[in-house]
Design an enzyme around this catalytic site. Structure first.
Site, PDB file in Angstrom:
ATOM      1  N   ARG A 136      43.857 -52.510  21.342  1.00 37.36           N
ATOM      2  CA  ARG A 136      43.292 -52.587  22.695  1.00 37.36           C
ATOM      3  C   ARG A 136      43.351 -53.983  23.296  1.00 37.36           C
ATOM      4  NH1 ARG A 136      41.260 -48.492  20.368  1.00 37.36           N
ATOM      5  NH2 ARG A 136      41.083 -49.940  18.671  1.00 37.36           N
ATOM      6  N   THR A 137      42.887 -54.972  22.546  1.00 40.29           N
ATOM      7  CA  THR A 137      42.741 -56.297  23.145  1.00 40.29           C
ATOM      8  C   THR A 137      44.100 -56.843  23.559  1.00 40.29           C
ATOM      9  OG1 THR A 137      40.789 -56.654  21.784  1.00 40.29           O
ATOM     10  CG2 THR A 137      41.742 -58.586  22.820  1.00 40.29           C
ATOM     11  N   HIS A 143      33.853 -62.869  20.592  1.00 38.32           N
ATOM     12  CA  HIS A 143      34.876 -62.060  21.259  1.00 38.32           C
ATOM     13  C   HIS A 143      34.429 -61.955  22.726  1.00 38.32           C
ATOM     14  CE1 HIS A 143      37.973 -59.229  21.936  1.00 38.32           C
ATOM     15  NE2 HIS A 143      37.760 -58.364  20.970  1.00 38.32           N
ATOM     16  N   LYS A 145      55.066 -70.289   7.759  1.00 36.80           N
ATOM     17  CA  LYS A 145      55.754 -71.424   7.122  1.00 36.80           C
ATOM     18  C   LYS A 145      54.822 -72.620   6.964  1.00 36.80           C
ATOM     19  CE  LYS A 145      60.023 -70.236   9.587  1.00 36.80           C
ATOM     20  NZ  LYS A 145      60.901 -70.704  10.671  1.00 36.80           N
ATOM     21  N   ARG A 173      44.052 -64.383  18.842  1.00 37.43           N
ATOM     22  CA  ARG A 173      43.112 -63.801  17.865  1.00 37.43           C
ATOM     23  C   ARG A 173      43.471 -64.350  16.495  1.00 37.43           C
ATOM     24  NH1 ARG A 173      41.641 -57.519  17.368  1.00 37.43           N
ATOM     25  NH2 ARG A 173      40.338 -58.168  19.111  1.00 37.43           N
TER      26      ARG A 173
HETATM   27  C1  NCD Z   1      36.764 -55.324  17.812  1.00 34.95           C
HETATM   28  C2  NCD Z   1      37.165 -56.643  17.208  1.00 34.95           C
HETATM   29  O1  NCD Z   1      38.365 -56.881  16.992  1.00 34.95           O
HETATM   30  O2  NCD Z   1      36.273 -57.438  16.990  1.00 34.95           O
HETATM   31  N1  NCD Z   1      37.842 -54.611  18.329  1.00 34.95           N
HETATM   32  C3  NCD Z   1      38.198 -54.823  19.640  1.00 34.95           C
HETATM   33  O3  NCD Z   1      38.617 -55.899  20.013  1.00 34.95           O
HETATM   34  N2  NCD Z   1      38.023 -53.816  20.489  1.00 34.95           N
HETATM   35  C4  NCD Z   1      35.875 -54.501  16.957  1.00 34.95           C
HETATM   36  C5  NCD Z   1      36.310 -54.177  15.553  1.00 34.95           C
HETATM   37  O4  NCD Z   1      37.381 -54.547  15.098  1.00 34.95           O
HETATM   38  O5  NCD Z   1      35.518 -53.505  14.892  1.00 34.95           O
END
Ligand code: NCD
Length: 319
Positions: free
Chosen positions: A61-62, A140, A91, A112
């Site tokens: 999703r993100t 997040h 590397k 991320r």
């Molecule tokens: C979340 C995350 O990555 O922190 N997912 C997301 O971005 N929708 C929640 C999760 O991984 O449980």
């Protein structure tokens, strides 16, 4: 131009209440424009701008909603989906070096990474705005923004955004390791809210987050009793037990399945309660909830596109 122009978005604490409201208002504006079929106009917003998405941890999703947001705004995307194995990090390249390089490839970077603090480290190296898409168990912030947007939309009459004041939000599951609930708690504490933290003691909300929201005036209840909490909550925010943060599979299995929200549980909860989840879900919401009007989690995921459009447009100074 927005005060977010040229800013890094590392923690939700980087944004004032006014700035959060500006993002949510702009998200609603983009949603309405797209609903009116004004794709061509929206698609002029970030013409010739480039977003880099660099993900060292799994994401559906993100990453895709950021990329979709940039595309809908008319911008372009360069991407490393499996940065851990397919970028030069494999590397031994440092975050600092990748930041120095990425700034010449993109106008804004979304990262991320499994290490808490890694987004700050990238932002310190890169001369373009960095948006944190999750740094380990840290934060997040963009998920918190889309969660706020969803909470406002779920209770809204006639398309308006409802006030967050007076709401009771129950957060359920792995509150220790789940970064979404850390950011969402801090975001909600700008308003007059009641927060119920429902978790076994091993997965309780970190004390620094509890103290922070209390210092801002939030009422906090900590409990293990999900049925009782959901009787008075307006929102149930369910989270996955974060298996990847456990020292061993055995430790994870001890807590897996500790809370399962089924249609029966929803039937005994406050009427009209919205069931949210950042997704992905494992077993914490059964699929018989999906068809209930209370199930907000797929609408929540959809809202991520509008909120990320707003953030990108503001950070890049287009609105
Ligand atoms: C979340 C995350 O990555 O922190 N997912 C997301 O971005 N929708 C929640 C999760 O991984 O449980």
């Amino acid at each position: 131009m927005s005060t977010l122009f040229n800013r890094d978005i590392i923690s939700i604490g980087d944004l004032s209440k006014d700035e959060i409201q500006a993002v949510l208002g702009q998200a609603a504006e983009f949603e309405q424009q797209l609903a009116r079929g004004e794709r061509a106009t929206v698609g002029q917003t970030l013409l010739n701008r480039v977003l880099a998405t660099v993900f060292y941890e799994p994401s559906t999703r993100t990453r895709l909603s950021f990329e979709s947001a940039m595309n809908r705004l008319g911008g372009r995307v360069v991407s490393v989906a499996e940065a851990k194995t397919s970028s030069s990090a494999a590397k031994g390249e440092t975050i600092y070096d990748s930041g120095r390089m990425l700034e010449s490839y993109a106008d804004v970077i979304v990262q991320r990474h499994p290490a808490t603090g890694s987004a700050r480290a990238l932002a310190d190296a890169a001369g373009v705005p960095v948006i944190n898409a999750g740094d380990g168990t840290g934060e997040h912030p963009t998920q918190a923004l889309l969660d706020l947007y969803t909470i406002q939309r779920e209770g809204a009459e006639g398309g308006a955004l409802r006030s967050l004041d007076g709401l009771h939000v129950a957060m359920v599951g792995d509150l220790k390791n789940g970064r979404t609930v850390h950011s969402l708690s801090k975001a909600l504490s700008h308003w007059n809210v009641t927060l119920s933290y429902v978790a076994p003691p091993e997965l309780a909300m970190p004390q620094d987050v509890v103290s922070f929201v209390q210092s801002r005036g939030a009422t906090v209840h900590q409990t293990t009793d999900v049925t009782a909490a959901l009787k008075t909550a307006d929102i149930a925010y369910i989270t996955r037990i974060q298996q990847e943060r456990f020292p061993s599979v055995e430790e994870y299995l001890k807590l897996k399945g500790v809370y399962v929200i089924s249609a029966d549980v929803v039937a005994r909860a406050k009427p009209g309660i919205a069931i949210m989840h950042p997704l992905p879900r494992v077993d914490e919401i059964t699929t018989d909830v999906d068809t209930l009007p209370n199930a907000a989690y797929f609408r929540q995921a959809r809202n991520g596109v509008f909120v990320r459009m707003a953030l990108l447009a503001m950070v890049l100074g287009a609105v």
